[in-house]
Design an enzyme around this catalytic site. Structure first.
Site, PDB file in Angstrom:
ATOM      1  N   ARG A 159      -1.539  50.668 -17.694  1.00 61.04           N
ATOM      2  CA  ARG A 159      -1.074  51.172 -18.877  1.00 61.04           C
ATOM      3  C   ARG A 159      -1.366  53.001 -18.052  1.00 61.04           C
ATOM      4  NH1 ARG A 159      -4.413  47.416 -20.773  1.00 61.04           N
ATOM      5  NH2 ARG A 159      -5.495  47.891 -20.557  1.00 61.04           N
TER       6      ARG A 159
ATOM      7  N   GLU B 295     -17.191  43.644 -12.802  1.00 62.44           N
ATOM      8  CA  GLU B 295     -19.026  43.672 -13.327  1.00 62.44           C
ATOM      9  C   GLU B 295     -19.070  41.950 -12.753  1.00 62.44           C
ATOM     10  OE1 GLU B 295     -20.549  41.619 -17.260  1.00 62.44           O
ATOM     11  OE2 GLU B 295     -18.374  42.543 -17.596  1.00 62.44           O
TER      12      GLU B 295
END
Length: 182
Positions: free
Chosen positions: A66, A103
């Site tokens: 994006r 993560e």
């Protein structure tokens, strides 16, 4: 940069919350309604273009994916070059590659090795600052190419994920501009 109350209200009104995407418990911030509104997209483009002038930018880097959508019209409007930072293996020529922590695991991004010249001032643009890992890796790539980080600009900062704190050492004094912080 602190966006005006009117600009923040306009942009927020065009960002849709999508609960439980991509997994349960996550609220995804969907910017496609903003992109579909020429007034909102134009106002966002102008706000980022103003930063290009303020920070004397030579190039704008957009982070996949994006960030490409937001950064390309800014570069065009500001009269500077646009450089994509892509996921590893997507660029066709010689690249510089940077790994970063997720993560659960790691990822890698790349930039064309000849995309930035030594001394060029570069503004990094993305839609959302979450944990800061991708943006930090982009800053490392820019500096390895010999260019200078003029700043980082995002539409939306997810303050509860502490990305700003993670990114702070890598900024080395360059500004981090978020139009909206939630």
């Amino acid at each position: 940069m602190i966006a005006s109350a009117d600009l923040r209200a306009l942009l927020l009104s065009r960002i849709a919350d999508v609960p439980d995407h991509p997994q349960p418990g996550v609220v995804f911030k969907d910017i496609t309604p903003l992109l579909d509104d020429p007034a909102a997209f134009g106002a966002l483009t102008e706000a980022f273009t103003d930063l290009c002038g303020r920070y004397r930018v030579d190039k704008v880097v957009g982070l996949e994916a994006r960030g490409f959508i937001l950064a390309a019209p800014v570069a065009l409007r500001a009269g500077v070059g646009f450089v994509p930072v892509r996921k590893a293996g997507k660029l066709p020529r010689e690249t510089l590659r940077q790994a970063y922590e997720l993560e659960y695991g790691t990822a890698e991004i790349e930039i064309h090795a000849d995309a930035l010249a030594p001394g060029e001032r570069v503004l990094v643009i993305d839609d959302v600052l979450a944990t800061g890992g991708t943006a930090d890796a982009a800053l490392q790539l820019i500096r390895r190419a010999g260019a200078e980080v003029a700043g980082v600009a995002v539409l939306l900062e997810l303050g509860f994920l502490a990305g700003r704190e993670r990114l702070e050492p890598g900024l080395k004094g360059a500004p981090l501009e978020a139009l909206i912080t939630v």
